[in-house]
Design a protein around this motif. Structure first.
Motif, mmCIF file in Angstrom:
data_model
loop_
_atom_site.group_PDB
_atom_site.id
_atom_site.type_symbol
_atom_site.label_atom_id
_atom_site.label_comp_id
_atom_site.label_asym_id
_atom_site.label_seq_id
_atom_site.Cartn_x
_atom_site.Cartn_y
_atom_site.Cartn_z
ATOM 1 N N LEU A 45 0.848 -1.190 0.000
ATOM 2 C CA LEU A 45 0.000 0.000 0.000
ATOM 3 C C LEU A 45 0.888 1.246 0.000
ATOM 4 C CD1 LEU A 45 -2.824 -0.981 2.500
ATOM 5 C CD2 LEU A 45 -2.570 -1.541 0.067
ATOM 6 N N THR A 46 0.408 2.297 -0.632
ATOM 7 C CA THR A 46 1.235 3.495 -0.805
ATOM 8 C C THR A 46 0.751 4.678 0.015
ATOM 9 O OG1 THR A 46 -0.037 4.282 -2.709
ATOM 10 C CG2 THR A 46 1.778 2.766 -3.163
ATOM 11 N N ASP A 47 -0.386 4.535 0.712
ATOM 12 C CA ASP A 47 -0.910 5.649 1.490
ATOM 13 C C ASP A 47 -0.818 5.326 2.975
ATOM 14 O OD1 ASP A 47 -2.805 3.653 1.380
ATOM 15 O OD2 ASP A 47 -4.400 4.895 0.571
ATOM 16 N N ASP A 48 -1.437 6.169 3.808
ATOM 17 C CA ASP A 48 -1.363 5.974 5.247
ATOM 18 C C ASP A 48 -2.703 6.327 5.864
ATOM 19 O OD1 ASP A 48 -1.483 8.790 5.362
ATOM 20 O OD2 ASP A 48 0.700 8.968 5.461
ATOM 21 N N ALA A 49 -2.729 6.388 7.197
ATOM 22 C CA ALA A 49 -3.988 6.567 7.909
ATOM 23 C C ALA A 49 -4.702 7.866 7.554
ATOM 24 C CB ALA A 49 -3.745 6.496 9.422
ATOM 25 N N ARG A 50 -3.984 8.859 7.080
ATOM 26 C CA ARG A 50 -4.649 10.107 6.674
ATOM 27 C C ARG A 50 -5.623 9.867 5.529
ATOM 28 N NH1 ARG A 50 0.598 13.660 5.691
ATOM 29 N NH2 ARG A 50 1.199 11.596 4.883
ATOM 30 N N ARG A 51 -5.257 8.991 4.589
ATOM 31 C CA ARG A 51 -6.162 8.651 3.483
ATOM 32 C C ARG A 51 -7.103 7.516 3.871
ATOM 33 N NH1 ARG A 51 -6.759 12.932 1.484
ATOM 34 N NH2 ARG A 51 -8.144 11.828 0.060
ATOM 35 N N TRP A 52 -6.642 6.596 4.697
ATOM 36 C CA TRP A 52 -7.515 5.506 5.121
ATOM 37 C C TRP A 52 -8.752 6.050 5.828
ATOM 38 C CZ3 TRP A 52 -3.042 2.348 7.844
ATOM 39 C CH2 TRP A 52 -2.128 1.952 6.854
ATOM 40 N N ARG A 53 -8.580 7.136 6.565
ATOM 41 C CA ARG A 53 -9.724 7.741 7.260
ATOM 42 C C ARG A 53 -10.792 8.227 6.296
ATOM 43 N NH1 ARG A 53 -9.744 9.126 12.366
ATOM 44 N NH2 ARG A 53 -11.112 10.901 11.912
ATOM 45 N N GLN A 54 -10.398 8.477 5.062
ATOM 46 C CA GLN A 54 -11.351 8.931 4.038
ATOM 47 C C GLN A 54 -12.061 7.760 3.355
ATOM 48 O OE1 GLN A 54 -11.802 12.237 3.865
ATOM 49 N NE2 GLN A 54 -10.207 12.369 5.438
ATOM 50 N N GLY A 55 -11.807 6.540 3.818
ATOM 51 C CA GLY A 55 -12.389 5.375 3.172
ATOM 52 C C GLY A 55 -11.639 4.974 1.923
ATOM 53 N N GLU A 56 -10.331 5.168 1.921
ATOM 54 C CA GLU A 56 -9.491 4.858 0.763
ATOM 55 C C GLU A 56 -8.425 3.829 1.144
ATOM 56 O OE1 GLU A 56 -9.553 9.523 -0.760
ATOM 57 O OE2 GLU A 56 -7.639 8.488 -0.501
ATOM 58 N N ALA A 57 -7.961 3.129 0.123
ATOM 59 C CA ALA A 57 -6.770 2.281 0.234
ATOM 60 C C ALA A 57 -6.143 2.226 -1.148
ATOM 61 C CB ALA A 57 -7.120 0.880 0.719
ATOM 62 N N THR A 58 -4.855 2.529 -1.238
ATOM 63 C CA THR A 58 -4.155 2.597 -2.522
ATOM 64 C C THR A 58 -3.017 1.581 -2.532
ATOM 65 O OG1 THR A 58 -4.701 4.930 -2.847
ATOM 66 C CG2 THR A 58 -2.836 4.065 -4.095
ATOM 67 N N VAL A 59 -2.997 0.749 -3.575
ATOM 68 C CA VAL A 59 -2.004 -0.307 -3.703
ATOM 69 C C VAL A 59 -1.221 -0.101 -4.993
ATOM 70 C CG1 VAL A 59 -3.642 -1.865 -4.860
ATOM 71 C CG2 VAL A 59 -1.672 -2.824 -3.628
ATOM 72 N N LYS A 60 0.030 -0.527 -5.010
ATOM 73 C CA LYS A 60 0.838 -0.412 -6.215
ATOM 74 C C LYS A 60 0.229 -1.254 -7.342
ATOM 75 C CE LYS A 60 5.319 0.607 -4.071
ATOM 76 N NZ LYS A 60 6.725 0.143 -3.905
ATOM 77 N N TRP A 61 0.217 -0.675 -8.536
ATOM 78 C CA TRP A 61 -0.338 -1.361 -9.696
ATOM 79 C C TRP A 61 0.315 -2.718 -9.928
ATOM 80 C CZ3 TRP A 61 -4.069 -1.860 -13.177
ATOM 81 C CH2 TRP A 61 -3.807 -2.540 -14.355
ATOM 82 N N ALA A 62 1.620 -2.784 -9.787
ATOM 83 C CA ALA A 62 2.335 -4.024 -10.082
ATOM 84 C C ALA A 62 1.835 -5.203 -9.250
ATOM 85 C CB ALA A 62 3.834 -3.827 -9.856
ATOM 86 N N ALA A 63 1.301 -4.911 -8.060
ATOM 87 C CA ALA A 63 0.845 -5.973 -7.171
ATOM 88 C C ALA A 63 -0.485 -6.576 -7.602
ATOM 89 C CB ALA A 63 0.722 -5.448 -5.747
ATOM 90 N N VAL A 64 -1.290 -5.826 -8.357
ATOM 91 C CA VAL A 64 -2.622 -6.300 -8.748
ATOM 92 C C VAL A 64 -2.797 -6.358 -10.263
ATOM 93 C CG1 VAL A 64 -3.727 -5.551 -6.615
ATOM 94 C CG2 VAL A 64 -3.598 -3.963 -8.555
#
Length: 273
Positions: free
Chosen positions: A250-269
């Motif tokens: 994952l490339t983000d942190d709790a500041r974005r997670w609080r917004q209901g987000e989760a971001t993962v590197k493209w290569a992983a998916v």
């Protein structure tokens, strides 16, 4: 909204590249994507000599372009938005909404901007949904070639009122990340977002594919975080994403997670071979 023609690699088209689509939209539909763009790409906007942004395929009404300008100007007051639509009637209907920093142009995937300007951002929301999966890479390449050197293409899909949204962020070199974003109060489990996967991934949500494994593990982390539900859906999501981050990049942190987000590197998916 626009859908590319079957020859997306053709150079210097004499007419806009694409076909008219249904173009339905709703006010505030793209708020999750817009807020992420302002946060993640704000530094690039502020550092750009020419912070021009394209809302590609804004649809039958200009709301998404109007709203995008407002949200980006909170990050960079010099930001300009150009709404691009392939249906000339939609462009004509949008002209009364033009203002300082907001213009509308007739065009498609050639992304026409006057004076050879190159956008620091192209947003294409709900554009490629009707596109064939094996054509997506060529369209991404075409759009990324129009970006400024520090530019970003954000391409994804959301539901009709913007509660669930998944998008891919691409730089001039290609795809970088995938973001899953949701209204947490309406979420049953993270894999509910599978129906909003971008075209490049939606048919890959099957056993043996990385995106399927990601959503499976996300559901498991969500189930394990059930005790946190008593503290609210946000705390449960944060706990689940934190657990997920132990095994996925994952490339983000709790500041974005609080917004209901989760971001993962493209290569992983990214789709398997």
């Amino acid at each position: 909204m626009v859908s590319p023609s079957r020859s997306p690699r053709s150079a210097a088209p004499a007419c806009p590249v694409g076909a008219v689509t249904r173009g339905t939209t709703h006010q505030n539909r793209l708020r999750r994507m817009d807020r992420w763009i302002a946060a993640a790409h704000g530094p690039a906007l502020r550092g750009a000599a020419d912070p021009v942004v394209v809302d590609l395929g804004y649809g039958a009404a200009p709301w998404t372009a109007v709203e995008l300008l407002g949200r980006l100007r909170a990050a960079e007051p010099r930001a300009e938005v150009v709404g691009v639509e392939i249906d000339p009637a939609r462009v004509t209907a949008a002209l009364p909404y033009e203002r300082d920093g907001l213009r509308f142009r007739h065009g498609g995937f050639e992304v026409p901007l006057p004076g050879g300007r190159r956008p620091v951002l192209i947003r294409a929301a709900n554009v490629l949904r009707q596109y064939d999966e094996d054509e997506v890479a060529a369209v991404w390449t075409r759009l990324c070639a129009r970006l400024a050197p520090d530019g970003l293409l954000v391409e994804g899909t959301c539901d009709e009122i913007g509660r669930r949204h998944v998008w891919v962020a691409l730089g001039p070199e290609g795809p970088r990340t995938v973001t899953f974003a949701t209204r947490l109060g309406s979420l049953g489990r993270p894999s509910d977002l599978a129906e909003r996967l971008p075209k490049a991934l939606i048919h890959r949500n099957v056993p043996g594919e990385p995106v399927h494994a990601f959503l499976r593990d996300f559901d498991r982390a969500w189930a394990a975080a059930a005790p946190y539900a008593s503290l609210g859906a946000r705390q449960r999501w944060i706990r689940a994403v934190r657990e997920l981050s132990a095994d996925w990049p994952l490339t983000d942190d709790a500041r974005r997670w609080r917004q209901g987000e989760a971001t993962v590197k493209w290569a992983a998916v990214a789709p398997g071979s």
